[in-house]
Scaffold this motif. Structure first.
Motif, PDB file in Angstrom:
ATOM      1  N   THR A 175       0.825  -1.202   0.000  1.00 18.34           N
ATOM      2  CA  THR A 175       0.000   0.000   0.000  1.00 18.34           C
ATOM      3  C   THR A 175       0.858   1.249   0.000  1.00 18.34           C
ATOM      4  O   THR A 175       0.359   2.353  -0.198  1.00 18.34           O
ATOM      5  N   HIS A 176       2.140   1.059   0.261  1.00 13.49           N
ATOM      6  CA  HIS A 176       3.092   2.172   0.252  1.00 13.49           C
ATOM      7  C   HIS A 176       4.486   1.591   0.028  1.00 13.49           C
ATOM      8  O   HIS A 176       4.666   0.373   0.064  1.00 13.49           O
ATOM      9  N   THR A 177       5.457   2.452  -0.234  1.00 15.89           N
ATOM     10  CA  THR A 177       6.811   1.954  -0.463  1.00 15.89           C
ATOM     11  C   THR A 177       7.571   1.733   0.850  1.00 15.89           C
ATOM     12  O   THR A 177       8.684   1.220   0.834  1.00 15.89           O
ATOM     13  N   SER A 178       6.939   2.090   1.979  1.00 11.36           N
ATOM     14  CA  SER A 178       7.638   1.991   3.269  1.00 11.36           C
ATOM     15  C   SER A 178       8.146   0.580   3.625  1.00 11.36           C
ATOM     16  O   SER A 178       9.206   0.471   4.255  1.00 11.36           O
ATOM     17  N   PRO A 179       7.435  -0.524   3.263  1.00 16.75           N
ATOM     18  CA  PRO A 179       8.009  -1.842   3.603  1.00 16.75           C
ATOM     19  C   PRO A 179       9.398  -2.040   3.015  1.00 16.75           C
ATOM     20  O   PRO A 179      10.199  -2.821   3.567  1.00 16.75           O
ATOM     21  N   GLY A 180       9.720  -1.334   1.942  1.00 16.87           N
ATOM     22  CA  GLY A 180      11.072  -1.404   1.378  1.00 16.87           C
ATOM     23  C   GLY A 180      12.126  -0.938   2.374  1.00 16.87           C
ATOM     24  O   GLY A 180      13.278  -1.369   2.311  1.00 16.87           O
ATOM     25  N   GLN A 181      11.724  -0.076   3.329  1.00 19.23           N
ATOM     26  CA  GLN A 181      12.664   0.358   4.380  1.00 19.23           C
ATOM     27  C   GLN A 181      13.188  -0.842   5.156  1.00 19.23           C
ATOM     28  O   GLN A 181      14.384  -0.933   5.445  1.00 19.23           O
ATOM     29  N   ILE A 182      12.266  -1.742   5.511  1.00 18.30           N
ATOM     30  CA  ILE A 182      12.661  -2.930   6.291  1.00 18.30           C
ATOM     31  C   ILE A 182      13.566  -3.836   5.453  1.00 18.30           C
ATOM     32  O   ILE A 182      14.621  -4.284   5.909  1.00 18.30           O
ATOM     33  N   TYR A 208      -0.577   0.039  -4.234  1.00 21.87           N
ATOM     34  CA  TYR A 208      -1.958  -0.321  -4.579  1.00 21.87           C
ATOM     35  C   TYR A 208      -2.860  -0.145  -3.366  1.00 21.87           C
ATOM     36  O   TYR A 208      -2.525  -0.583  -2.273  1.00 21.87           O
ATOM     37  N   ARG A 209      -3.986   0.483  -3.603  1.00 19.84           N
ATOM     38  CA  ARG A 209      -4.951   0.611  -2.502  1.00 19.84           C
ATOM     39  C   ARG A 209      -6.360   0.441  -3.027  1.00 19.84           C
ATOM     40  O   ARG A 209      -6.638   0.698  -4.199  1.00 19.84           O
ATOM     41  N   TYR A 210      -7.211   0.021  -2.110  1.00 18.56           N
ATOM     42  CA  TYR A 210      -8.628  -0.042  -2.426  1.00 18.56           C
ATOM     43  C   TYR A 210      -9.163   1.369  -2.264  1.00 18.56           C
ATOM     44  O   TYR A 210      -9.259   1.877  -1.156  1.00 18.56           O
ATOM     45  N   ASP A 222       2.393   5.666  -8.030  1.00 22.04           N
ATOM     46  CA  ASP A 222       3.804   5.536  -7.663  1.00 22.04           C
ATOM     47  C   ASP A 222       4.124   6.389  -6.455  1.00 22.04           C
ATOM     48  O   ASP A 222       3.662   7.517  -6.351  1.00 22.04           O
ATOM     49  N   GLN A 223       4.935   5.835  -5.574  1.00 19.24           N
ATOM     50  CA  GLN A 223       5.451   6.631  -4.471  1.00 19.24           C
ATOM     51  C   GLN A 223       6.963   6.719  -4.577  1.00 19.24           C
ATOM     52  O   GLN A 223       7.601   5.876  -5.213  1.00 19.24           O
ATOM     53  N   LEU A 224       7.500   7.735  -3.961  1.00 20.94           N
ATOM     54  CA  LEU A 224       8.943   7.786  -3.763  1.00 20.94           C
ATOM     55  C   LEU A 224       9.196   7.885  -2.269  1.00 20.94           C
ATOM     56  O   LEU A 224       8.774   8.827  -1.610  1.00 20.94           O
ATOM     57  N   GLU A 225       9.856   6.870  -1.757  1.00 22.78           N
ATOM     58  CA  GLU A 225      10.204   6.795  -0.343  1.00 22.78           C
ATOM     59  C   GLU A 225      11.659   7.216  -0.210  1.00 22.78           C
ATOM     60  O   GLU A 225      12.457   6.989  -1.133  1.00 22.78           O
ATOM     61  N   GLY A 226      11.990   7.830   0.895  1.00 20.58           N
ATOM     62  CA  GLY A 226      13.398   8.118   1.160  1.00 20.58           C
ATOM     63  C   GLY A 226      13.764   7.591   2.531  1.00 20.58           C
ATOM     64  O   GLY A 226      12.923   7.567   3.443  1.00 20.58           O
ATOM     65  N   PRO A 264       2.713   5.531  12.150  1.00 18.50           N
ATOM     66  CA  PRO A 264       3.171   4.572  13.165  1.00 18.50           C
ATOM     67  C   PRO A 264       4.670   4.310  13.104  1.00 18.50           C
ATOM     68  O   PRO A 264       5.269   3.919  14.102  1.00 18.50           O
ATOM     69  N   PHE A 265       5.268   4.503  11.927  1.00 17.85           N
ATOM     70  CA  PHE A 265       6.668   4.108  11.755  1.00 17.85           C
ATOM     71  C   PHE A 265       7.656   5.260  11.891  1.00 17.85           C
ATOM     72  O   PHE A 265       8.848   5.099  11.658  1.00 17.85           O
ATOM     73  N   THR A 266       7.145   6.446  12.250  1.00 18.13           N
ATOM     74  CA  THR A 266       8.047   7.572  12.522  1.00 18.13           C
ATOM     75  C   THR A 266       7.633   8.252  13.817  1.00 18.13           C
ATOM     76  O   THR A 266       6.465   8.273  14.193  1.00 18.13           O
ATOM     77  N   GLU A 267       8.642   8.815  14.500  1.00 16.87           N
ATOM     78  CA  GLU A 267       8.376   9.565  15.739  1.00 16.87           C
ATOM     79  C   GLU A 267       9.523  10.527  15.982  1.00 16.87           C
ATOM     80  O   GLU A 267      10.636  10.074  16.194  1.00 16.87           O
ATOM     81  N   GLY A 295       3.898  15.228   0.986  1.00 23.40           N
ATOM     82  CA  GLY A 295       3.960  13.867   1.542  1.00 23.40           C
ATOM     83  C   GLY A 295       4.188  13.853   3.034  1.00 23.40           C
ATOM     84  O   GLY A 295       4.080  14.881   3.712  1.00 23.40           O
ATOM     85  N   GLY A 296       4.518  12.645   3.516  1.00 24.62           N
ATOM     86  CA  GLY A 296       4.760  12.452   4.941  1.00 24.62           C
ATOM     87  C   GLY A 296       6.237  12.239   5.191  1.00 24.62           C
ATOM     88  O   GLY A 296       7.007  11.896   4.292  1.00 24.62           O
ATOM     89  N   SER A 297       6.624  12.445   6.475  1.00 20.81           N
ATOM     90  CA  SER A 297       8.040  12.285   6.809  1.00 20.81           C
ATOM     91  C   SER A 297       8.173  12.134   8.314  1.00 20.81           C
ATOM     92  O   SER A 297       7.201  12.267   9.056  1.00 20.81           O
ATOM     93  N   GLY A 298       9.372  11.881   8.772  1.00 22.55           N
ATOM     94  CA  GLY A 298       9.595  11.811  10.211  1.00 22.55           C
ATOM     95  C   GLY A 298      10.891  11.108  10.543  1.00 22.55           C
ATOM     96  O   GLY A 298      11.635  10.684   9.657  1.00 22.55           O
ATOM     97  N   PHE A 318      16.003   9.279   9.297  1.00 19.71           N
ATOM     98  CA  PHE A 318      14.765   9.932   8.879  1.00 19.71           C
ATOM     99  C   PHE A 318      14.221   9.241   7.644  1.00 19.71           C
ATOM    100  O   PHE A 318      14.954   8.516   6.953  1.00 19.71           O
ATOM    101  N   ALA A 319      12.921   9.443   7.424  1.00 20.63           N
ATOM    102  CA  ALA A 319      12.274   8.837   6.254  1.00 20.63           C
ATOM    103  C   ALA A 319      11.235   9.810   5.728  1.00 20.63           C
ATOM    104  O   ALA A 319      10.784  10.716   6.438  1.00 20.63           O
ATOM    105  N   PHE A 320      10.909   9.641   4.470  1.00 18.59           N
ATOM    106  CA  PHE A 320       9.827  10.442   3.892  1.00 18.59           C
ATOM    107  C   PHE A 320       9.208   9.656   2.751  1.00 18.59           C
ATOM    108  O   PHE A 320       9.787   8.672   2.273  1.00 18.59           O
ATOM    109  N   GLY A 321       8.007  10.066   2.376  1.00 16.91           N
ATOM    110  CA  GLY A 321       7.362   9.385   1.258  1.00 16.91           C
ATOM    111  C   GLY A 321       6.345  10.305   0.611  1.00 16.91           C
ATOM    112  O   GLY A 321       5.641  11.047   1.306  1.00 16.91           O
ATOM    113  N   PHE A 322       6.327  10.295  -0.721  1.00 17.05           N
ATOM    114  CA  PHE A 322       5.296  11.100  -1.389  1.00 17.05           C
ATOM    115  C   PHE A 322       4.854  10.448  -2.687  1.00 17.05           C
ATOM    116  O   PHE A 322       5.506   9.533  -3.196  1.00 17.05           O
TER     117      PHE A 322
HETATM  118  N1  DAH Z   1       3.948   5.500   3.779  1.00 11.97           N
HETATM  119  C1  DAH Z   1       3.168   6.705   3.967  1.00 11.97           C
HETATM  120  C2  DAH Z   1       1.911   6.649   3.144  1.00 11.97           C
HETATM  121  O1  DAH Z   1       1.899   6.039   2.148  1.00 11.97           O
HETATM  122  C3  DAH Z   1       3.965   7.933   3.577  1.00 11.97           C
HETATM  123  C4  DAH Z   1       5.106   8.175   4.495  1.00 11.97           C
HETATM  124  C5  DAH Z   1       4.935   8.988   5.594  1.00 11.97           C
HETATM  125  C6  DAH Z   1       6.338   7.596   4.272  1.00 11.97           C
HETATM  126  C7  DAH Z   1       5.989   9.222   6.463  1.00 11.97           C
HETATM  127  C8  DAH Z   1       7.396   7.824   5.137  1.00 11.97           C
HETATM  128  C9  DAH Z   1       7.202   8.659   6.242  1.00 11.97           C
HETATM  129  O2  DAH Z   1       8.604   7.283   4.954  1.00 11.97           O
HETATM  130  O3  DAH Z   1       8.262   8.879   7.087  1.00 11.97           O
HETATM  131  O4  DAH Z   1       0.934   7.238   3.524  1.00 11.97           O
END
Ligand code: DAH
Length: 351
Positions: A175-182, A208-210, A222-226, A264-267, A295-298, A318-322
């Motif tokens: 549903t997002h590229t964040s699992p690639g972080q793990i 992919y999302r419903y 498409d997302q770009l995660e950092g 949940p994955f950033t603080e 996008g989101g970040s943290g 740090f991480a971000f995604g948009f």
């Molecule tokens: N994965 C989040 C989403 O799809 C976006 C996101 C937010 C990614 C914060 C991140 C982050 O890496 O730190 O809604």
């Protein structure tokens, strides 16, 4: 006999005047020079002539034959020249006609934006890390600190694939590229578990999302995660990186804004906006109040660091995604996200 020869000659030459085409010419040749022509009949009656007549008639007959042959040759040549002239005039190749244009392929606007993002982040030292699109619930949610039944999952309702015996760990399209972080952190930390290397990557790809689809929501995007992990990484590194990204991508004067948020994955977590480059921050139909939500970040949550094999007592990150299409829409003034995968040439040929 001599009269007959004169007659053969004059009718033959007259008839040749009327000949207009190849077929008539051939018919003329058969009729006037062929085996059963008047001329050849005279040659065959030669034996009946007296000694005195023979040389006179013979000479004349040869003259007539020669005259008819020469006239035939001249006519044939004249017709060949006429045909050539006609074909040169009528079948001219007009080299001034414009050539047929070969349709040239081009890159999809999504690919163009991705490459620009790769370039911008590449300049800042980020490498591209590719991660899978088919995930497990564990990677897509649990290891990112979304426990089973956690309400934060509601924001990312998705396609689950039925698989016997997997219990709380079904297969999902990410549903997002964040699992690639793990995946990335586990791969990096496995290289040297006691002293894992720093991470500085971007993770692009389809999610992919419903969704109830509309102009801003598609079931695939498409997302770009950092992700940056290392000793001593701070929130100011995150702010500096994203501010620098915005300036490189949208122009030197572009300002960036962070708003406190929750993931949940950033603080702590923050959403980041960039100053609208369409109106220069004055406020327009696209941005409303002068800012565009990107996008989101943290800061990477300690639990997530640990799940990736990094000791949160020694490492921070740090991480971000948009959404990449969001950026393309802003940059190119595209009003509906559904255009991207419709394969409508009228849309695609504009880029
Ligand atoms: N994965 C989040 C989403 O799809 C976006 C996101 C937010 C990614 C914060 C991140 C982050 O890496 O730190 O809604």
């Amino acid at each position: 006999m001599l009269d007959k020869l004169n007659d053969v000659e004059s009718t033959g030459l007259d008839a040749l005047q009327a000949v207009q085409d190849e077929a008539a010419l051939e018919a003329w040749r058969v009729a006037h020079l062929g085996r059963s022509s008047g001329l050849m009949q005279i040659f065959s009656q030669f034996g009946e002539l007296s000694k005195e007549e023979k040389p006179v008639v013979g000479k004349r007959a040869n003259e007539v034959k020669k005259a008819l042959e020469v006239a035939f040759g001249a006519k044939a040549e004249q017709m060949r020249q006429a045909a050539l002239k006609r074909s040169l005039e009528q079948e001219q190749l007009d080299v001034t006609l414009p050539g047929r244009r070969l349709p040239l392929g081009r890159l999809h606007p999504d690919t163009q934006i991705q490459r620009e993002l790769f370039r911008v982040f590449g300049e800042m030292g980020f490498q591209v890390y590719r991660s899978r699109e088919v995930e497990s619930d564990e990677y897509n949610f649990q290891l990112l600190n979304f426990p089973v039944g956690h309400p934060a999952r509601d924001m990312q309702d998705t396609y689950f694939i039925e698989a016997e015996g997997r219990g709380d760990n079904p297969i999902v399209l990410r549903t997002h590229t964040s699992p690639g972080q793990i995946h990335a952190m586990r791969e990096y930390s496995a290289r040297d578990p006691q002293d894992p290397p720093s991470v500085r990557i971007i993770l692009p790809g389809m999610c992919y999302r419903y969704e109830q689809t509309d102009a801003r929501h598609e079931t695939q995007f498409d997302q770009l995660e950092g992700l940056a992990v290392g000793p001593g990484i701070t929130f100011s590194n995150l702010k500096g990186t994203l501010a620098d990204f915005a300036r490189r991508m949208f122009g030197q004067d572009t300002r960036t804004r962070f708003r406190a948020s929750f993931f949940p994955f950033t603080e702590p977590s923050a959403e980041f906006d960039i100053e609208c480059f369409l109106c220069g921050g004055k406020g327009c139909a696209v941005c409303g109040g002068g800012w565009l939500e990107i996008g989101g970040s943290g800061m990477v949550h300690p639990v997530v660091l640990k799940n990736g094999g990094y000791d949160p007592a020694r490492f921070t990150g740090f991480a971000f995604g948009f959404g990449i299409q969001r950026i393309a829409m802003l940059k190119y003034g595209i009003t509906d996200i559904r255009y991207f995968w419709e394969n409508d040439l009228q849309f695609l040929e504009q880029f």
